[in-house]
Every structure is written in structure tokens, then in C-alpha cells.
Design a protein around this motif. Sequence first.
Motif, short mmCIF file in Angstrom:
data_model
loop_
_atom_site.label_atom_id
_atom_site.label_comp_id
_atom_site.label_asym_id
_atom_site.label_seq_id
_atom_site.Cartn_x
_atom_site.Cartn_y
_atom_site.Cartn_z
N THR A 194 -1.38 3.59 6.41
CA THR A 194 -1.82 2.64 5.85
C THR A 194 -0.80 1.78 5.15
N ARG A 207 -12.21 4.20 -5.19
CA ARG A 207 -11.91 5.66 -5.17
C ARG A 207 -11.42 5.92 -6.59
N SER A 208 -10.53 5.42 -7.11
CA SER A 208 -10.06 5.36 -8.48
C SER A 208 -10.74 4.91 -9.65
N ASP A 238 -10.81 -0.66 -1.23
CA ASP A 238 -11.22 0.89 -1.22
C ASP A 238 -10.45 1.83 -1.96
N ARG A 239 -9.23 1.73 -2.27
CA ARG A 239 -8.21 2.57 -3.10
C ARG A 239 -8.96 2.31 -4.52
N LEU A 288 -6.77 -1.90 -0.24
CA LEU A 288 -6.74 -1.91 -1.73
C LEU A 288 -8.11 -1.76 -2.33
N SER A 304 2.65 4.30 -1.47
CA SER A 304 2.34 5.17 -2.48
C SER A 304 3.68 5.47 -3.32
N LEU A 319 0.70 -1.24 -0.08
CA LEU A 319 -0.01 -0.03 0.18
C LEU A 319 0.75 1.25 0.09
#
Length: 245
Positions: free
Chosen positions: A218, A241-242, A237-238, A235, A125, A123
Amino acid sequence: MTPPRETPPAAVGVVLAAGMGTRVGADGNKAYLPLAGRSMVSWSVEAVARSANVTRTILVFRRGERDLAARTLAAEVPQLRVELVEGGDTRHGSEENVLRHLAPDIESGAVDVVLVHDAARPLASAAMMDTAVTTARTRGGAIPVLPAADVVETDVDGRLSPPDGTLVRVQTPQAFRARPLLDAYLAAADGSFEGTDTASCVQNYTDLEVHVFPGAATNLKVTFAPDVRLAERLLQDRISRSGTR
């Protein structure tokens, strides 16, 4: 005639995936556990490769798993160009192997920074990679940390008290100027030193200043079975969102 343009030194991003998965409950290498539709290692490799400051990406695979590593990357992140280097018996040995692989480019000046990241931190970035590389380039070394708020100290009588605020938890990615990093691992090869992370070897064998920057809650390390479930949720959730995987 216009003189040829000089190629600036490169930062190399290294992902370590040569460990086992005994504590997480995996039968083999936990780096290949599925998370949100992909293997954990491909999330970590992509985070490194997507950094605007990383020019080359290397995956360090466990001995005997080259084909598995190549197949996984080809299937899950086919758009990325990733070099493969065989790991050692320990984390420190894997780092030494990849630095020896990079030694000609480090010694020529073609590589000026090496970033090392754990495959078990899927996770992290790309922005964290950028911060690590730019800090290492300007300051010497960079590691992300979080305050260790969930620990206590004991005195000689066994009384508990909160720590003084200087205790931190260290994460990856960790980045360092390449030449002193290589020198540290070559020096360590003459003895019995086995570092717990990259920074420990640097601090043992060089005068390089290692600077800290804020980590992320995170950016968890998948170590135990509950970590797998948490990483999967984060992941997912990511992705929600994206809108991309």
C-alpha cells in the motif's frame, strides 16, 4: 542540587517535495495534488510527524514554493510543527541542502538519525517510520523493500526466467545514522555523483551497513495518473475505518 537532565539525540524526519509532476499529468508540483480532501504532501508530512521516534519534521519545498508549502501545512495540518528548507534542482541536491541545514546539529550530536521520505508516498504508516528510525539507530541504515515478483531475467539467448529471489523494489522512508549520512553527501559534493535515492549515496561513500525491512504494497509511489486514483481510494478506505481525516 539535581544535575540537569541530558537531552537525548533526536531523529529528524525529512519529506522531499521539490519535484515535478510531469508523468502523473500535473501542471506543477504533484506533491500538492488533492487526495481524499487534502494535498498529498500533508498526508506524507503527517505520517512522518506522527512517528513516536521522530522529534523534528522538515519539509523540503521546491524553489519558489515556500509560501505554497507554508499555506498548505497551516491549512491542512495546523497542529504540526514543520520546518521548511528549500530544495535543489535534483533529488540528490535537495537531500544535500537539508543535510547542510542540519549539519551543526549533526556535528554536535544533537541529531543522531535522519529519515528521508518521498512526498509522493502518502500512504506510508507512522509504524514504518518507527521501524526505519529504530533500525538505523541500532544497525546504521534502514530501507523498506518489497520482492520484485513482476520482473523476469533473460539469458544470452533471450530466454526468460524468474529472478533468483534477490531482486527487490526499494521504497521510502529510508533512515540512516546522521553523521555518516552527512559525510557521504559532503564527499559527493566534490564530484558529479547523483544518487537515485538516499541509500545509493550512503553505499557509494561510506561503509555503513544498510539493512532492509519489509515494505508495504500500500506504500505506493504516486507516479502516473492511475496511481492518483488508487491512492485516493486507499486513503478514503483508511478514513472510513478510522473515522478521522
